[in-house]
Scaffold this motif. Structure first.
Motif, PDB file in Angstrom:
ATOM      1  N   LYS A 291       0.841  -1.203   0.000  1.00 62.95           N
ATOM      2  CA  LYS A 291       0.000   0.000   0.000  1.00 62.95           C
ATOM      3  C   LYS A 291       0.873   1.249   0.000  1.00 62.95           C
ATOM      4  CE  LYS A 291      -4.073  -1.922   2.320  1.00 62.95           C
ATOM      5  NZ  LYS A 291      -4.947  -1.841   3.521  1.00 62.95           N
ATOM      6  N   GLU A 292       1.934   1.216   0.789  1.00 60.88           N
ATOM      7  CA  GLU A 292       2.857   2.346   0.846  1.00 60.88           C
ATOM      8  C   GLU A 292       3.583   2.500  -0.491  1.00 60.88           C
ATOM      9  OE1 GLU A 292       4.835   5.643   2.083  1.00 60.88           O
ATOM     10  OE2 GLU A 292       3.127   4.629   3.042  1.00 60.88           O
ATOM     11  N   GLU A 293       3.910   1.369  -1.135  1.00 61.79           N
ATOM     12  CA  GLU A 293       4.578   1.430  -2.444  1.00 61.79           C
ATOM     13  C   GLU A 293       3.647   2.040  -3.488  1.00 61.79           C
ATOM     14  OE1 GLU A 293       7.852   0.607  -2.912  1.00 61.79           O
ATOM     15  OE2 GLU A 293       7.794   0.391  -0.724  1.00 61.79           O
ATOM     16  N   VAL A 294       2.342   1.750  -3.370  1.00 62.05           N
ATOM     17  CA  VAL A 294       1.361   2.348  -4.284  1.00 62.05           C
ATOM     18  C   VAL A 294       1.297   3.851  -4.061  1.00 62.05           C
ATOM     19  CG1 VAL A 294      -1.099   2.504  -4.850  1.00 62.05           C
ATOM     20  CG2 VAL A 294      -0.037   0.261  -4.537  1.00 62.05           C
ATOM     21  N   ARG A 295       1.293   4.271  -2.788  1.00 58.03           N
ATOM     22  CA  ARG A 295       1.245   5.698  -2.472  1.00 58.03           C
ATOM     23  C   ARG A 295       2.486   6.425  -2.990  1.00 58.03           C
ATOM     24  NH1 ARG A 295      -1.650   3.961   2.296  1.00 58.03           N
ATOM     25  NH2 ARG A 295       0.300   3.470   3.383  1.00 58.03           N
ATOM     26  N   LYS A 296       3.637   5.742  -2.952  1.00 58.29           N
ATOM     27  CA  LYS A 296       4.879   6.348  -3.429  1.00 58.29           C
ATOM     28  C   LYS A 296       4.986   6.336  -4.950  1.00 58.29           C
ATOM     29  CE  LYS A 296       7.789   3.869  -1.067  1.00 58.29           C
ATOM     30  NZ  LYS A 296       9.061   3.386  -0.443  1.00 58.29           N
ATOM     31  N   GLY A 297       4.099   5.597  -5.600  1.00 55.87           N
ATOM     32  CA  GLY A 297       4.125   5.539  -7.056  1.00 55.87           C
ATOM     33  C   GLY A 297       5.074   4.513  -7.630  1.00 55.87           C
TER      34      GLY A 297
END
Length: 449
Positions: A291-297
């Motif tokens: 989820k954090e990787e998605v937020r970071k793009g």
């Protein structure tokens, strides 16, 4: 090889004894001669390996006796021996389940011998395959692969059990060393796909320029060095499971291609035009927060939702309580067995030390610690001094156990004192503390010993 029982059902005394004598030349063969169908049926409880059956008997015919034997035990191979040379008769017997049909003539003994040898070899192969399947199922049963009785691991068991009833994608998350691939194999080998391939691919271990070829395969000449056609991992995993470890490391450009493959359930080899359908279950794993990787793009949101399916969170070893001791004993027993050593136990004090440690490297670190302790221990017992905790950095070292501020302070002082070769003055200057503090600590430590 173990003794192999053969029933010979033959009403001609001379011919029957002749077959029995010939077969008993093989010391592994245990041969029983019966003159009637009833005698044969009455002795089926002995579980013969093969039955050699005469076509014409005093109390019945070969086809009738064949059916009766099959009704009782349809796994016993049956060879028909007959004076009839009609092709139709032989074909009918073979269609009914007979393994072979041999005509009575001067070559009967030789043909029967060869037929029994071939059937026995096939039976041995079948038994070997069944044994391997049983061992494989035992090897990857939950009890043998994911040891533990803690509440945290029971949650994992529950999730894995739920994953077995469908083909839903599974995403496994957990710190490095928590056993993500073991969990993936447990899912595969306890599912309906257990007899099909389990194909694993670690995204972090493959150069980016080779990932696409590994995924989808390539045709001969697709790129420099492609001297022959190669099937990709998705193609290889058809019918089984493909496990993509460290999925967060996948390049963004390849993420879009992976998404399309998962949506269409088909691949095209590099340099090829043919579309190849596949049916493989997807299991992914990562130690990162997707989820954090998605937020970071760095990870596509649409791919995240495509692969998540049933999420399974593997708890770190420090949250599994006394599972640490179960695993320690398991690794200890495993090491002694593999190295043909006497049984090694773990002392009470060593167990207490294991329970206090936080294992930043998780199960993988525990195994390494126990393996070394088995080598270093005396009198077949692992003591406190045999347990060496080698953390990667000082922060992990100091934070690996639950301690008071006073205990942490003492740990830090002793750490730097050892680093400075027991030089009290240098350590006092480095830590900006009084010499008396260090001397008192040393005296206190010696008193405790």
């Amino acid at each position: 090889m173990k003794s192999f029982k053969i029933f010979v059902v033959e009403d001609d005394p001379f011919f029957g004894e002749s077959l029995k004598y010939h077969l008993k030349l093989n010391p592994d063969f245990e041969v029983f001669l019966f003159k009637t169908g009833k005698e044969c049926l009455d002795n089926l409880f002995q579980n013969p390996g093969i039955i050699c059956l005469d076509f014409g008997l005093p109390d019945t015919t070969g086809d009738v006796l064949l059916k009766k034997i099959q009704q009782i035990n349809n796994k016993i191979p049956i060879i028909i021996i007959s004076g009839q040379e009609e092709i139709e008769v032989a074909v009918d017997f073979l269609k009914s389940g007979a393994k072979d049909y041999i005509v009575k003539n001067t070559h009967t003994k030789e043909l029967l011998w060869n037929s029994i040898i071939k059937i026995r070899e096939n039976l041995s192969l079948i038994e070997e395959v069944e044994e391997l399947k049983e061992k494989l199922e035992q090897k990857f049963s939950f009890e043998n692969t994911i040891l533990g009785q803690s509440d945290a691991i029971k949650v994992v068991f529950n999730k894995i059990n739920k994953s077995l009833s469908t083909n839903i994608n599974v995403s496994i998350n957990g710190e490095t060393g928590t056993g993500k691939e073991i969990a993936a194999k447990a899912i595969h080998y306890n599912s309906d796909r257990r007899n099909k391939p389990f194909v694993a691919l670690n995204m972090a271990a493959i150069p980016k320029e080779l990932v696409e070829s590994e995924f989808f395969g390539h045709e001969k000449g697709a790129f420099t060095g492609a001297d022959q056609r190669s099937a990709g991992k998705f193609e290889q995993a058809d019918g089984g499971t493909i496990f993509l470890d460290e999925i967060a490391e996948l390049d963004l450009n390849l993420q879009s291609k992976l998404l399309r493959v998962l949506q269409e359930r088909e691949v095209t080899r590099l340099g090829g035009k043919s579309v190849i359908k596949f049916n493989a279950r997807l299991i992914t794993a990562t130690h990162k927060d997707l989820k954090e990787e998605v937020r970071k793009g760095t990870f596509r949101e649409d791919l995240y939702y495509r692969i998540t399916g049933l999420p399974i969170e593997l708890p770190p070893l420090r949250e599994r309580g006394h599972d640490i001791l179960l695993l320690a004993k398991h690794f200890c027993d495993l090491f002694t067995k593999e190295n043909k050593l006497k049984n090694i136990t773990i002392s009470k004090e060593a167990k207490e030390k294991l329970l206090k440690y936080k294992f930043p490297g998780n199960i993988r670190e525990l195994k390494s610690i126990i393996d070394l302790a088995c080598v270093m221990c005396e009198n077949n017992e692992i003591s406190v001094d045999d347990l060496t905790f080698e953390s990667i950095n000082a922060a992990d070292f100091f934070l690996s156990e639950d301690k008071t501020l006073k205990e942490f302070t003492a740990e830090i002082i002793l750490y730097y004192l050892k680093k400075n070769n027991e030089d009290v003055l240098k350590t006092a200057r480095q830590l900006d503390i009084g010499k008396s503090t260090i001397y008192n600590l040393i005296q206190s430590s010696q008193t405790k010993k």
